[in-house]
Design an enzyme around this catalytic site. Structure first.
Site, PDB file in Angstrom:
ATOM      1  N   SER A 146       6.907  16.544   4.773  1.00 50.89           N
ATOM      2  CA  SER A 146       5.912  17.618   4.949  1.00 50.89           C
ATOM      3  C   SER A 146       6.621  18.936   5.191  1.00 50.89           C
ATOM      4  CB  SER A 146       5.034  17.301   6.165  1.00 50.89           C
ATOM      5  OG  SER A 146       4.210  18.416   6.466  1.00 50.89           O
ATOM      6  N   TYR A 159       4.474  14.953  15.118  1.00 54.27           N
ATOM      7  CA  TYR A 159       4.305  14.471  13.733  1.00 54.27           C
ATOM      8  C   TYR A 159       5.362  15.129  12.848  1.00 54.27           C
ATOM      9  CZ  TYR A 159       2.298  15.048   9.019  1.00 54.27           C
ATOM     10  OH  TYR A 159       2.115  15.120   7.664  1.00 54.27           O
TER      11      TYR A 159
HETATM   12  P1  NAP Z   1      -5.487  11.069   3.292  1.00 57.51           P
HETATM   13  O1  NAP Z   1      -6.136  11.800   2.181  1.00 57.51           O
HETATM   14  O2  NAP Z   1      -6.209  11.073   4.594  1.00 57.51           O
HETATM   15  O3  NAP Z   1      -5.233   9.572   2.802  1.00 57.51           O
HETATM   16  C1  NAP Z   1      -4.759   8.628   3.659  1.00 57.51           C
HETATM   17  C2  NAP Z   1      -4.558   7.321   2.886  1.00 57.51           C
HETATM   18  O4  NAP Z   1      -3.733   6.512   3.692  1.00 57.51           O
HETATM   19  C3  NAP Z   1      -5.810   6.524   2.639  1.00 57.51           C
HETATM   20  O5  NAP Z   1      -5.703   5.931   1.365  1.00 57.51           O
HETATM   21  C4  NAP Z   1      -5.799   5.467   3.746  1.00 57.51           C
HETATM   22  O6  NAP Z   1      -6.556   4.332   3.298  1.00 57.51           O
HETATM   23  C5  NAP Z   1      -4.310   5.223   3.861  1.00 57.51           C
HETATM   24  N1  NAP Z   1      -3.742   4.777   5.132  1.00 57.51           N
HETATM   25  C6  NAP Z   1      -3.901   5.344   6.352  1.00 57.51           C
HETATM   26  N2  NAP Z   1      -3.180   4.701   7.280  1.00 57.51           N
HETATM   27  C7  NAP Z   1      -2.515   3.705   6.636  1.00 57.51           C
HETATM   28  C8  NAP Z   1      -1.615   2.690   7.052  1.00 57.51           C
HETATM   29  N3  NAP Z   1      -1.240   2.555   8.333  1.00 57.51           N
HETATM   30  N4  NAP Z   1      -1.134   1.836   6.121  1.00 57.51           N
HETATM   31  C9  NAP Z   1      -1.500   1.955   4.834  1.00 57.51           C
HETATM   32  N5  NAP Z   1      -2.357   2.877   4.378  1.00 57.51           N
HETATM   33  C10 NAP Z   1      -2.859   3.749   5.272  1.00 57.51           C
HETATM   34  O7  NAP Z   1      -4.009  11.626   3.604  1.00 57.51           O
HETATM   35  P2  NAP Z   1      -3.067  12.618   2.788  1.00 57.51           P
HETATM   36  O8  NAP Z   1      -3.315  14.000   3.268  1.00 57.51           O
HETATM   37  O9  NAP Z   1      -3.139  12.337   1.334  1.00 57.51           O
HETATM   38  O10 NAP Z   1      -1.619  12.222   3.350  1.00 57.51           O
HETATM   39  C11 NAP Z   1      -0.719  11.447   2.622  1.00 57.51           C
HETATM   40  C12 NAP Z   1       0.701  11.801   3.012  1.00 57.51           C
HETATM   41  O11 NAP Z   1       0.938  13.190   2.769  1.00 57.51           O
HETATM   42  C13 NAP Z   1       1.059  11.562   4.482  1.00 57.51           C
HETATM   43  O12 NAP Z   1       2.384  11.088   4.565  1.00 57.51           O
HETATM   44  C14 NAP Z   1       1.009  12.965   5.084  1.00 57.51           C
HETATM   45  O13 NAP Z   1       1.837  13.088   6.228  1.00 57.51           O
HETATM   46  C15 NAP Z   1       1.537  13.768   3.912  1.00 57.51           C
HETATM   47  N6  NAP Z   1       1.213  15.199   3.967  1.00 57.51           N
HETATM   48  C16 NAP Z   1      -0.075  15.623   3.855  1.00 57.51           C
HETATM   49  C17 NAP Z   1      -0.329  16.986   3.870  1.00 57.51           C
HETATM   50  C18 NAP Z   1      -1.723  17.533   3.738  1.00 57.51           C
HETATM   51  O14 NAP Z   1      -1.897  18.765   3.937  1.00 57.51           O
HETATM   52  N7  NAP Z   1      -2.723  16.729   3.389  1.00 57.51           N
HETATM   53  C19 NAP Z   1       0.723  17.897   4.027  1.00 57.51           C
HETATM   54  C20 NAP Z   1       2.015  17.416   4.159  1.00 57.51           C
HETATM   55  C21 NAP Z   1       2.259  16.063   4.105  1.00 57.51           C
HETATM   56  P3  NAP Z   1      -7.138   3.211   4.332  1.00 57.51           P
HETATM   57  O15 NAP Z   1      -8.049   3.941   5.274  1.00 57.51           O
HETATM   58  O16 NAP Z   1      -7.832   2.209   3.447  1.00 57.51           O
HETATM   59  O17 NAP Z   1      -5.930   2.637   4.987  1.00 57.51           O
END
Ligand code: NAP
Length: 254
Positions: A146, A159
């Protein structure tokens, strides 16, 4: 006009953790559209089934396996079922993360610190220990870190520190897994997903973030997917140990 997507990943087998929505779904969709057979996973069976249907509807060879990344048996099932079905693994994207608290680091409960380490760092290492014997020559590992890993602070401080750890893990594993396997990371900026909704859902905060970028917008899941697909492909065959920052020009130095 519909954008034409190259098919750089024909014949490859790709696992993406936490891939039923958000950035993980964007990545698995892109890898699939580029020709890879994709293994979708997350904690909830219903989410896995729904994601597999969406991918299959686009002509993607998709297979779903439930995997809570901190569950050892789930990780083993993910790897063993993939190898049973496809015989090999070429691409692994470690995308799962948690941000269970917005407390400052010095007020964070021990259980929160443990969960952050366990889901954001340790589970990926343990998954890769299971995956390693099945990796093909020319394989590619990608961590999703991130922009917060470069400057951990505020509600995302601890985090962010776990995401900083992934920058180091990328370097360390690139050395350990070369020359047959490349290890890289994508560092997304802010993307309006469920995970980030506590930030991007507030219009004032959102505008503040947009202004901090040089492109005056938030990122999209497609932006992150394009970066991951590049790193997974042979177009990146001389790139390892690197983190690709996809954050619209937000500052990214440790
Ligand atoms: P998201 O849209 O909330 O999606 C989360 C996904 O993770 C869902 O498919 C959820 O499905 C699954 N999940 C949650 N906990 C889990 C676990 N313990 N084991 C397996 N699956 C799990 O999140 P996102 O924003 O795309 O984030 C994805 C990645 O991008 C993360 O590593 C986050 O730190 C990184 N990131 C995000 C941002 C941002 O602005 N969004 C910025 C920088 C980095 P279930 O509920 O079915 O498990």
């Amino acid at each position: 006009m519909e954008k034409k997507i190259a098919r750089r990943l024909e014949g490859k087998v790709a696992i993406v953790t936490a891939s039923t929505q958000g950035i993980g779904f964007g990545i698995i969709e892109r890898l699939g559209l580029e020709g890879a057979s994709v293994i979708v996973s997350s904690r909830k069976q219903a989410n896995v089934e729904e994601a597999v249907e969406k991918l299959k509807a686009q002509g993607i060879d998709a297979y779903g396996i439930v995997c809570h990344v901190s569950n050892a048996q789930h990780r083993k099932n993910l790897v063993e079922n993939t190898v049973q079905k496809y015989g090999k693994i070429d691409i692994v994207v470690c995308n799962a993360a948690a941000n269970p608290s917005t407390d400052p680091i010095l007020s964070s409960k021990e259980a929160v610190l443990d969960k952050l380490w366990e889901i954001n760092v340790k589970a990926s290492i343990l998954l890769l220990q299971d995956v390693a014997p099945h990796l093909e020559k020319g394989s590619s590992i990608i961590f999703i870190t991130s922009i917060a890993g470069f400057q951990p602070q505020g509600a995302m401080a601890m985090y962010g520190v776990t995401k900083t750890a992934l920058l180091g893990l990328t370097k360390a594993l690139a050395a350990e897994m070369g020359p047959d396997t490349r290890v890289n990371a994508v560092a997304p900026g802010f993307v309006p997903t469920h995970f980030a909704s506590f930030i991007t859902g507030n219009s004032e905060v959102r505008e503040g973030i947009e202004e901090k970028t040089l492109l005056n917008r938030l990122g999209t899941t497609g932006d992150m997917a394009a970066a991951a697909a590049f790193l997974a492909s042979d177009d990146a065959s001389y790139i390892t140990g690197e983190t690709l920052v996809v954050a619209g020009g937000m500052p990214s130095r440790l």
